[in-house]
Scaffold this motif. Structure first.
Motif, PDB file in Angstrom:
ATOM      1  N   TRP A  93       0.864  -1.183   0.000  1.00 16.79           N
ATOM      2  CA  TRP A  93       0.000   0.000   0.000  1.00 16.79           C
ATOM      3  C   TRP A  93       0.901   1.233   0.000  1.00 16.79           C
ATOM      4  O   TRP A  93       1.660   1.441   0.953  1.00 16.79           O
ATOM      5  CB  TRP A  93      -0.866  -0.039   1.259  1.00 16.79           C
ATOM      6  N   LEU A 148       2.436   4.656   0.785  1.00 15.39           N
ATOM      7  CA  LEU A 148       2.296   5.546   1.937  1.00 15.39           C
ATOM      8  C   LEU A 148       3.490   6.481   1.939  1.00 15.39           C
ATOM      9  O   LEU A 148       4.629   6.040   2.098  1.00 15.39           O
ATOM     10  CB  LEU A 148       2.244   4.730   3.236  1.00 15.39           C
ATOM     11  N   ILE A 196       0.923   8.219   9.193  1.00 16.48           N
ATOM     12  CA  ILE A 196      -0.524   8.395   9.228  1.00 16.48           C
ATOM     13  C   ILE A 196      -1.050   7.677  10.470  1.00 16.48           C
ATOM     14  O   ILE A 196      -0.480   6.664  10.883  1.00 16.48           O
ATOM     15  CB  ILE A 196      -1.183   7.855   7.932  1.00 16.48           C
ATOM     16  N   TRP A 204      -5.803   5.854   8.418  1.00 16.66           N
ATOM     17  CA  TRP A 204      -5.544   4.804   7.438  1.00 16.66           C
ATOM     18  C   TRP A 204      -6.770   3.917   7.257  1.00 16.66           C
ATOM     19  O   TRP A 204      -7.088   3.517   6.147  1.00 16.66           O
ATOM     20  CB  TRP A 204      -4.311   3.979   7.831  1.00 16.66           C
ATOM     21  N   GLN A 206      -8.962   5.414   4.761  1.00 17.86           N
ATOM     22  CA  GLN A 206      -8.502   5.138   3.403  1.00 17.86           C
ATOM     23  C   GLN A 206      -8.829   3.707   2.994  1.00 17.86           C
ATOM     24  O   GLN A 206      -9.218   3.452   1.853  1.00 17.86           O
ATOM     25  CB  GLN A 206      -6.990   5.369   3.298  1.00 17.86           C
ATOM     26  N   PRO A 260       5.834   4.571   6.745  1.00 15.56           N
ATOM     27  CA  PRO A 260       6.277   3.817   5.563  1.00 15.56           C
ATOM     28  C   PRO A 260       7.269   2.736   5.988  1.00 15.56           C
ATOM     29  O   PRO A 260       8.115   2.971   6.842  1.00 15.56           O
ATOM     30  CB  PRO A 260       6.939   4.882   4.688  1.00 15.56           C
TER      31      PRO A 260
END
Length: 83
Positions: A25, A27, A31, A36, A39, A70
């Motif tokens: 995913w 990123l 977040i 998240w 999303q 990340p």
């Protein structure tokens, strides 16, 4: 794992609904778990309401205000109910 993505693992009913067990995913930066999940619900509307789902970040249970970075591994699963 790229520094601009997270590795997402889906379990049980969540995997059945998304028809995916694992995905990368994108990123770009940190977040919150709650943001998240929003999303996630946008990508997979069949999971609504996604805020009920539980997360584990790097194999530790995470709260909605936990930060996802990340490179993290995020597991998504249904809350466990007792009877």
């Amino acid at each position: 794992m790229s520094g601009t993505a997270i590795n997402v693992l889906y379990f049980a009913q969540v995997a059945e609904l998304t028809q995916v067990r694992q995905e990368s995913w994108p990123l770009e930066g940190p977040i919150s778990g709650a943001d998240w999940l929003t999303q996630l619900e946008q990508r997979y509307p069949q999971l609504a309401p996604a805020k009920r789902l539980k997360l584990a970040v790097n194999q530790f249970h995470a709260r909605p205000d936990s930060v996802i970075q990340p490179g993290d591994e995020v597991a998504v699963f249904e809350p466990v109910t007792g009877g």
